[in-house]
Design a protein around this motif. Structure first.
Motif, PDB file in Angstrom:
ATOM      1  N   SER A 132       0.831  -1.215   0.000  1.00 50.06           N
ATOM      2  CA  SER A 132       0.000   0.000   0.000  1.00 50.06           C
ATOM      3  C   SER A 132       0.860   1.257   0.000  1.00 50.06           C
ATOM      4  CB  SER A 132      -0.916   0.015   1.217  1.00 50.06           C
ATOM      5  OG  SER A 132      -1.804  -1.054   1.176  1.00 50.06           O
ATOM      6  N   PHE A 133       1.879   1.282   0.865  1.00 48.59           N
ATOM      7  CA  PHE A 133       2.733   2.470   0.932  1.00 48.59           C
ATOM      8  C   PHE A 133       3.424   2.711  -0.397  1.00 48.59           C
ATOM      9  CE2 PHE A 133       6.770   4.605   1.675  1.00 48.59           C
ATOM     10  CZ  PHE A 133       6.325   5.748   2.314  1.00 48.59           C
ATOM     11  N   HIS A 134       3.954   1.655  -0.985  1.00 47.46           N
ATOM     12  CA  HIS A 134       4.670   1.812  -2.257  1.00 47.46           C
ATOM     13  C   HIS A 134       3.721   2.268  -3.361  1.00 47.46           C
ATOM     14  CE1 HIS A 134       8.285   1.206  -4.634  1.00 47.46           C
ATOM     15  NE2 HIS A 134       7.542   0.628  -5.563  1.00 47.46           N
ATOM     16  N   LEU A 135       2.517   1.756  -3.347  1.00 49.48           N
ATOM     17  CA  LEU A 135       1.524   2.165  -4.342  1.00 49.48           C
ATOM     18  C   LEU A 135       1.203   3.657  -4.208  1.00 49.48           C
ATOM     19  CD1 LEU A 135      -0.851   1.444  -6.406  1.00 49.48           C
ATOM     20  CD2 LEU A 135      -2.244   1.389  -4.338  1.00 49.48           C
ATOM     21  N   TRP A 136       0.816   4.088  -3.016  1.00 49.82           N
ATOM     22  CA  TRP A 136       0.400   5.488  -2.830  1.00 49.82           C
ATOM     23  C   TRP A 136       1.572   6.455  -2.967  1.00 49.82           C
ATOM     24  CZ3 TRP A 136      -4.380   5.865  -3.733  1.00 49.82           C
ATOM     25  CH2 TRP A 136      -5.279   4.916  -3.301  1.00 49.82           C
ATOM     26  N   ASN A 137       2.737   6.061  -2.484  1.00 49.75           N
ATOM     27  CA  ASN A 137       3.897   6.949  -2.633  1.00 49.75           C
ATOM     28  C   ASN A 137       4.341   7.015  -4.092  1.00 49.75           C
ATOM     29  OD1 ASN A 137       5.497   8.758  -1.179  1.00 49.75           O
ATOM     30  ND2 ASN A 137       7.200   7.323  -1.121  1.00 49.75           N
ATOM     31  N   ARG A 140       2.211   9.539  -5.580  1.00 53.84           N
ATOM     32  CA  ARG A 140       2.702  10.874  -5.162  1.00 53.84           C
ATOM     33  C   ARG A 140       3.877  11.307  -6.036  1.00 53.84           C
ATOM     34  NH1 ARG A 140       5.411  11.659   0.677  1.00 53.84           N
ATOM     35  NH2 ARG A 140       6.987  13.062  -0.068  1.00 53.84           N
ATOM     36  N   HIS A 141       4.780  10.384  -6.313  1.00 55.62           N
ATOM     37  CA  HIS A 141       5.914  10.715  -7.187  1.00 55.62           C
ATOM     38  C   HIS A 141       5.443  11.049  -8.602  1.00 55.62           C
ATOM     39  CE1 HIS A 141       9.661  10.070  -4.895  1.00 55.62           C
ATOM     40  NE2 HIS A 141       8.873   9.371  -4.114  1.00 55.62           N
ATOM     41  N   LEU A 142       4.440  10.340  -9.079  1.00 59.00           N
ATOM     42  CA  LEU A 142       3.896  10.664 -10.401  1.00 59.00           C
ATOM     43  C   LEU A 142       3.264  12.057 -10.404  1.00 59.00           C
ATOM     44  CD1 LEU A 142       2.326   7.277 -11.512  1.00 59.00           C
ATOM     45  CD2 LEU A 142       4.331   8.414 -12.460  1.00 59.00           C
TER      46      LEU A 142
END
Length: 176
Positions: A132-137, A140-142
């Motif tokens: 989840s963290f990697h997905l949402w972060n 955010r980077h995109l």
């Protein structure tokens, strides 16, 4: 022009010579000379000398002098979660290639069904949180790549939104 006023060639040279040139002989006698000793070294000795010089250099203060910031902590966490998820995926894939009978879906479902509920939920949280963290972060980077949330206030707001979305989606995935 100086020939017209009657100066001899020697007088002209002294009068028109730069000041540094006139005082050069005096400076040479005042500065002591030191000898330089040159010796041939084998190629392995040069590496030893370089390593000895590196040990004498001061090390950079690195993280120790900076106050941890939310933006770089989340960036490090994004890299760590990405690496962990990749290692898990490649590890399982290699295990399946080595022993396909042991790591097929029927055996995995049977194994997980035999575990107590608290172990199942703990395992789900351990898998869901980094995902989840990697997905949402990553989203955010995109958004940063699109020019959104680039101010400090915007970066922090987006970071807190990532943490909130991570918490909600981790709970949702763990309860599935």
């Amino acid at each position: 022009m100086s020939a017209r006023i009657g100066l001899s060639s020697v007088t002209r040279r002294v009068a028109l010579a730069p000041v540094i040139g006139r005082n050069q002989t005096t400076l040479r006698t005042l500065i002591p000379k030191r000898g330089v000793q040159i010796q041939s070294l084998p190629s392995s000795a040069s590496e030893e000398i370089l390593n000895a010089q590196r040990l004498k250099r001061p090390s950079s203060p690195h993280f120790t002098i900076y106050q941890p910031q939310f933006t770089w902590l989340s960036s490090i966490a994004n890299r760590v979660t990405g690496g962990a998820l990749s290692a898990l995926l490649y590890g399982f894939s290699l295990a399946y290639l080595v022993a396909p009978g042991t790591f097929d879906s029927a055996h995995i479902v049977e194994f997980v069904a035999g575990l107590p509920d608290y172990v199942k939920y703990t395992g789900k949280v351990i898998l869901a949180a980094p995902f989840s963290f990697h997905l949402w972060n990553g989203l955010r980077h995109l958004s940063w790549d699109m020019g959104k949330f680039l101010s400090l206030k915007g970066a922090y707001k987006a970071g807190y939104a990532v943490l909130g979305a991570t918490a909600v989606s981790t709970v949702a995935l763990a309860l599935m």
